[in-house]
Design a protein around this motif. Structure first.
Motif, PDB file in Angstrom:
ATOM      1  N   PHE A   1       0.802  -1.323   0.113  1.00  0.00           N
ATOM      2  CA  PHE A   1      -0.020   0.252  -0.145  1.00  0.00           C
ATOM      3  C   PHE A   1       0.928   1.155  -0.135  1.00  0.00           C
ATOM      4  O   PHE A   1       0.613   2.348  -0.647  1.00  0.00           O
ATOM      5  CB  PHE A   1      -1.105  -0.069   1.098  1.00  0.00           C
ATOM      6  N   TYR A   2       2.095   1.183   0.640  1.00  0.00           N
ATOM      7  CA  TYR A   2       2.776   2.272   0.837  1.00  0.00           C
ATOM      8  C   TYR A   2       3.551   2.637  -0.399  1.00  0.00           C
ATOM      9  O   TYR A   2       4.354   3.741  -0.518  1.00  0.00           O
ATOM     10  CB  TYR A   2       3.888   2.304   1.693  1.00  0.00           C
ATOM     11  N   ASP A   3       3.566   1.666  -1.250  1.00  0.00           N
ATOM     12  CA  ASP A   3       4.247   1.875  -2.707  1.00  0.00           C
ATOM     13  C   ASP A   3       3.339   2.048  -3.787  1.00  0.00           C
ATOM     14  O   ASP A   3       3.534   2.263  -5.168  1.00  0.00           O
ATOM     15  CB  ASP A   3       4.919   0.744  -3.364  1.00  0.00           C
ATOM     16  N   ASN A   4       2.101   2.242  -3.230  1.00  0.00           N
ATOM     17  CA  ASN A   4       0.769   2.531  -4.214  1.00  0.00           C
ATOM     18  C   ASN A   4       0.079   3.987  -4.166  1.00  0.00           C
ATOM     19  O   ASN A   4      -0.964   4.149  -4.558  1.00  0.00           O
ATOM     20  CB  ASN A   4      -0.169   1.390  -3.997  1.00  0.00           C
ATOM     21  N   ILE A   5       0.934   4.785  -3.262  1.00  0.00           N
ATOM     22  CA  ILE A   5       0.359   6.235  -3.323  1.00  0.00           C
ATOM     23  C   ILE A   5       0.495   7.093  -4.597  1.00  0.00           C
ATOM     24  O   ILE A   5       1.560   6.942  -5.302  1.00  0.00           O
ATOM     25  CB  ILE A   5       1.160   6.905  -2.223  1.00  0.00           C
ATOM     26  N   PRO A   6      -0.616   7.622  -5.248  1.00  0.00           N
ATOM     27  CA  PRO A   6      -0.689   8.197  -6.401  1.00  0.00           C
ATOM     28  C   PRO A   6       0.492   9.255  -6.283  1.00  0.00           C
ATOM     29  O   PRO A   6       0.896   9.964  -5.228  1.00  0.00           O
ATOM     30  CB  PRO A   6      -2.122   8.935  -6.399  1.00  0.00           C
ATOM     31  N   ILE A   7       1.106   9.393  -7.570  1.00  0.00           N
ATOM     32  CA  ILE A   7       2.163  10.519  -7.894  1.00  0.00           C
ATOM     33  C   ILE A   7       3.239  10.211  -6.926  1.00  0.00           C
ATOM     34  O   ILE A   7       4.506   9.923  -7.579  1.00  0.00           O
ATOM     35  CB  ILE A   7       1.599  11.957  -7.718  1.00  0.00           C
ATOM     36  N   ILE A   8       3.042  10.397  -5.599  1.00  0.00           N
ATOM     37  CA  ILE A   8       4.243  10.309  -4.539  1.00  0.00           C
ATOM     38  C   ILE A   8       5.225   8.936  -4.897  1.00  0.00           C
ATOM     39  O   ILE A   8       6.379   8.973  -4.959  1.00  0.00           O
ATOM     40  CB  ILE A   8       3.757  10.310  -3.209  1.00  0.00           C
ATOM     41  N   SER A   9       4.351   7.760  -4.778  1.00  0.00           N
ATOM     42  CA  SER A   9       5.101   6.481  -4.971  1.00  0.00           C
ATOM     43  C   SER A   9       6.267   6.620  -6.165  1.00  0.00           C
ATOM     44  O   SER A   9       7.308   6.292  -6.090  1.00  0.00           O
ATOM     45  CB  SER A   9       3.978   5.276  -4.936  1.00  0.00           C
ATOM     46  N   TYR A  10       5.577   7.169  -7.309  1.00  0.00           N
ATOM     47  CA  TYR A  10       6.399   6.762  -8.564  1.00  0.00           C
ATOM     48  C   TYR A  10       7.590   7.780  -8.305  1.00  0.00           C
ATOM     49  O   TYR A  10       8.697   7.216  -8.690  1.00  0.00           O
ATOM     50  CB  TYR A  10       5.560   7.365  -9.646  1.00  0.00           C
ATOM     51  N   ILE A  11       7.368   9.021  -7.633  1.00  0.00           N
ATOM     52  CA  ILE A  11       8.584   9.791  -7.575  1.00  0.00           C
ATOM     53  C   ILE A  11       9.698   9.171  -6.473  1.00  0.00           C
ATOM     54  O   ILE A  11      10.752   9.068  -6.893  1.00  0.00           O
ATOM     55  CB  ILE A  11       8.180  11.356  -7.099  1.00  0.00           C
ATOM     56  N   ILE A  12       9.125   8.506  -5.511  1.00  0.00           N
ATOM     57  CA  ILE A  12      10.073   7.978  -4.241  1.00  0.00           C
ATOM     58  C   ILE A  12      10.815   6.845  -5.040  1.00  0.00           C
ATOM     59  O   ILE A  12      12.000   6.682  -4.910  1.00  0.00           O
ATOM     60  CB  ILE A  12       9.240   7.556  -3.096  1.00  0.00           C
ATOM     61  N   LEU A  13      10.035   5.878  -5.678  1.00  0.00           N
ATOM     62  CA  LEU A  13      10.543   4.597  -6.570  1.00  0.00           C
ATOM     63  C   LEU A  13      11.323   4.949  -7.614  1.00  0.00           C
ATOM     64  O   LEU A  13      11.846   4.015  -8.158  1.00  0.00           O
ATOM     65  CB  LEU A  13       9.475   3.747  -6.673  1.00  0.00           C
ATOM     66  N   LYS A  14      11.425   6.287  -7.965  1.00  0.00           N
ATOM     67  CA  LYS A  14      12.115   6.795  -9.333  1.00  0.00           C
ATOM     68  C   LYS A  14      11.662   5.888 -10.414  1.00  0.00           C
ATOM     69  O   LYS A  14      12.495   5.537 -11.510  1.00  0.00           O
ATOM     70  CB  LYS A  14      13.584   6.665  -9.117  1.00  0.00           C
ATOM     71  N   GLY A  15      10.366   5.520 -10.643  1.00  0.00           N
ATOM     72  CA  GLY A  15       9.714   4.901 -11.609  1.00  0.00           C
ATOM     73  C   GLY A  15      10.314   3.395 -11.823  1.00  0.00           C
ATOM     74  O   GLY A  15      10.250   3.037 -12.969  1.00  0.00           O
TER      75      GLY A  15
END
Ligand SMILES: [Zn+2]
Length: 253
Positions: A49-63
């Motif tokens: 769930f913490y890797d599924n936060i809209p917009i923010i997760s993509y940026i944190i995980l660097k895509g």
């Protein structure tokens, strides 16, 4: 207070964007949209769930996927950002009103259908038909039912003529999907706007199409994104202020 509501609407838009990414991936692949919960299409690992936060997760995980480091397409971020921004714009333009609900409903279907059309050259009925039905509902609630209903009819008739002509001369001029989405656009925007949407979409579509063909980049140019983009433009910008159909203005308002 307006800031709090705006932030809230932006987040809601991001959540809808995130849900759209599920639909965009799963509908063309015929995977159920309820189960299984989100997974990485490359390694199949369940997304936390913490890797599924809209917009923010993509940026944190660097895509990248946390477990296999497989690249997550930029599309995921774009869909979430576009949906969140357009939801916010709808709130700024309409406040909390029936037009706000109508605007975000239209945007939701528009972004989903356009992205699937771009990726798979496909306009899925499971999205376009509910979009059409919601259009009827909003037309009914608007108090100007005839104005929007005529839009839906004209929106179906124009591409319908191209569709039948195409069948006769055995060249595909317009697909069945285009008939449904133009009818949908007519239902949401009203009959005069069907012509404006067709005009803007064809204009931008041919410019983009010609330049891409010169570079030999594509064989198929999806038309839905151009139609929907023009319609969204019309929602936010009232062209009737300078177009020469001022005669109709009293009818439009
Ligand atoms: Zn993975």
């Amino acid at each position: 207070m307006k800031i709090i509501f705006s932030t809230f609407i932006f987040i809601i838009g991001g959540v809808f964007g995130s849900f759209s990414n599920v639909l965009i991936y799963r509908i063309p692949e015929n995977i159920s949209i309820i189960t299984p919960s989100s997974f990485c299409p490359k390694c199949g690992v369940k997304i936390r769930f913490y890797d599924n936060i809209p917009i923010i997760s993509y940026i944190i995980l660097k895509g990248k996927c946390r477990s296999c480091e497989g690249k997550i397409p930029l599309r995921y971020l774009l869909v979430e950002v576009i949906m969140a921004s357009l939801f916010l714009l709808s709130y700024i333009k309409f406040g909390f009103s029936i037009n706000f609900l109508k605007s975000i409903t239209f945007i939701f279907f528009a972004v989903n259908i356009s992205t699937i059309d771009m990726q798979k050259m496909l306009i899925p009925d499971v999205l376009s038909l509910p979009g059409l039905i919601m259009g009827f509902l909003f037309a009914f609630l608007s108090g100007k039912f005839l104005y929007f209903l005529t839009g839906g009819i004209i929106g179906a008739v124009i591409p319908g003529i191209f569709y039948i002509t195409g069948k006769i001369i055995k060249r595909e001029l317009m697909g069945e999907g285009d008939i449904i989405i133009l009818a949908m656009i007519g239902l949401y925007t009203g009959w005069i706007n069907v012509f404006i949407v067709l005009f803007i979409a064809s204009l931008i579509g041919s410019i983009v199409g010609i330049s891409l063909k010169i570079k030999k980049k594509i064989k198929y140019l999806p038309f839905a994104p151009f139609l929907f983009a023009s319609a969204i433009l019309l929602i936010f910008y009232d062209f009737s202020t300078f177009l020469p159909y001022l005669f109709f203005k009293s009818y439009l308002k």
